[in-house]
Design a protein around this motif. Structure first.
Motif, PDB file in Angstrom:
ATOM      1  N   GLY A  57      16.421  15.070 -25.047  1.00 38.42           N
ATOM      2  CA  GLY A  57      15.490  15.054 -23.921  1.00 38.42           C
ATOM      3  C   GLY A  57      15.721  16.224 -22.992  1.00 38.42           C
ATOM      4  O   GLY A  57      16.074  17.317 -23.417  1.00 38.42           O
ATOM      5  N   GLU A  61      16.836  13.087 -18.359  1.00 32.36           N
ATOM      6  CA  GLU A  61      16.114  11.961 -18.941  1.00 32.36           C
ATOM      7  C   GLU A  61      15.813  12.193 -20.411  1.00 32.36           C
ATOM      8  O   GLU A  61      15.712  13.326 -20.874  1.00 32.36           O
ATOM      9  N   HIS A  63      13.553   9.810 -23.631  1.00 30.55           N
ATOM     10  CA  HIS A  63      12.781   8.615 -23.955  1.00 30.55           C
ATOM     11  C   HIS A  63      12.512   8.579 -25.450  1.00 30.55           C
ATOM     12  O   HIS A  63      12.428   9.627 -26.099  1.00 30.55           O
ATOM     13  N   ASN A  65       9.881   8.262 -28.363  1.00 31.93           N
ATOM     14  CA  ASN A  65       8.458   8.579 -28.508  1.00 31.93           C
ATOM     15  C   ASN A  65       7.862   7.689 -29.592  1.00 31.93           C
ATOM     16  O   ASN A  65       8.592   7.097 -30.389  1.00 31.93           O
ATOM     17  N   HIS A  91      22.767   6.595 -25.618  1.00 29.90           N
ATOM     18  CA  HIS A  91      22.250   7.808 -25.003  1.00 29.90           C
ATOM     19  C   HIS A  91      23.365   8.447 -24.189  1.00 29.90           C
ATOM     20  O   HIS A  91      24.434   7.863 -24.020  1.00 29.90           O
ATOM     21  N   THR A 106      16.589   3.415 -14.885  1.00 32.47           N
ATOM     22  CA  THR A 106      15.753   3.669 -16.065  1.00 32.47           C
ATOM     23  C   THR A 106      16.359   3.005 -17.294  1.00 32.47           C
ATOM     24  O   THR A 106      15.660   2.378 -18.089  1.00 32.47           O
ATOM     25  N   ASP A 107      17.672   3.130 -17.437  1.00 32.90           N
ATOM     26  CA  ASP A 107      18.359   2.505 -18.574  1.00 32.90           C
ATOM     27  C   ASP A 107      18.175   0.985 -18.552  1.00 32.90           C
ATOM     28  O   ASP A 107      17.938   0.362 -19.592  1.00 32.90           O
ATOM     29  N   TYR A 110      14.878  -0.056 -19.884  1.00 35.43           N
ATOM     30  CA  TYR A 110      14.839  -0.029 -21.351  1.00 35.43           C
ATOM     31  C   TYR A 110      15.573  -1.236 -21.921  1.00 35.43           C
ATOM     32  O   TYR A 110      15.147  -1.842 -22.894  1.00 35.43           O
TER      33      TYR A 110
END
Length: 166
Positions: A57, A61, A63, A65, A91, A106-107, A110
């Motif tokens: 990334g 960050e 992500h 896809n 990650h 953010t983690d 997810y």
């Protein structure tokens, strides 16, 4: 529903460790992301037996896809033939100066929906700059969100799990 305990361990085989950390080392200034497969032990520990690197990334960050989900389907099928479950994701937080092996907001966003589907779903965060940090497992930590047994619901409280590299 069988709920893992916060004392359960994550056993990470050395090949999976190297897959994850080498991908992070190859991209020391950008976040990376991948997945791992393994088995849930009778005592609730998980054993990570295979990991797959997916994407690089930006600096702060990364992500999955849509194309990653197409790529993972044959991996899921292959692992299922060997009785391996998709148990989580990894990650990196490739930042210098300080302890950066944690679950960001953010983690957590997810982790939450995946862990609702699979209570053993685990996140491993690594940092290639913290390999020698004694408070980590060779630059890694494992996390889950806390399941409140009194309310029978998953929370957004992060718990760190013992991570054993074998």
């Amino acid at each position: 529903m069988n709920i893992p305990k916060s004392t359960n361990c994550v056993h990470l085989n050395i090949d999976s460790y190297h897959t994850m950390m080498n991908f992070a080392k190859e991209n020391p200034r950008k976040e990376i992301i991948g997945v791992f497969f393994g088995k849930v032990c009778e005592n609730g520990d998980i054993t990570v037996l295979e990991s797959y690197s997916f994407r690089v990334g930006r600096h702060t960050e990364v992500h999955f896809n849509d194309s990653d989900y197409e790529k993972i389907l044959p991996i899921i099928k292959d692992c299922a033939t060997r009785d391996l479950e998709w148990l989580g994701w990894f990650h990196s937080h490739p930042f210098k100066r300080g302890d950066h092996i944690y679950m960001s907001n953010t983690d957590i966003s997810y982790q939450y929906p995946a862990q609702i589907q699979n209570p053993y779903w685990t996140a491993i965060v690594c940092n290639p700059h913290q390999i020698k940090d004694q408070s980590t497992s060779r630059g890694m930590r494992a996390f889950r969100l806390y399941f409140n047994p009194d309310e029978l619901k998953l929370t957004t409280k992060v718990i760190e799990l013992p991570l054993i590299i074998e």
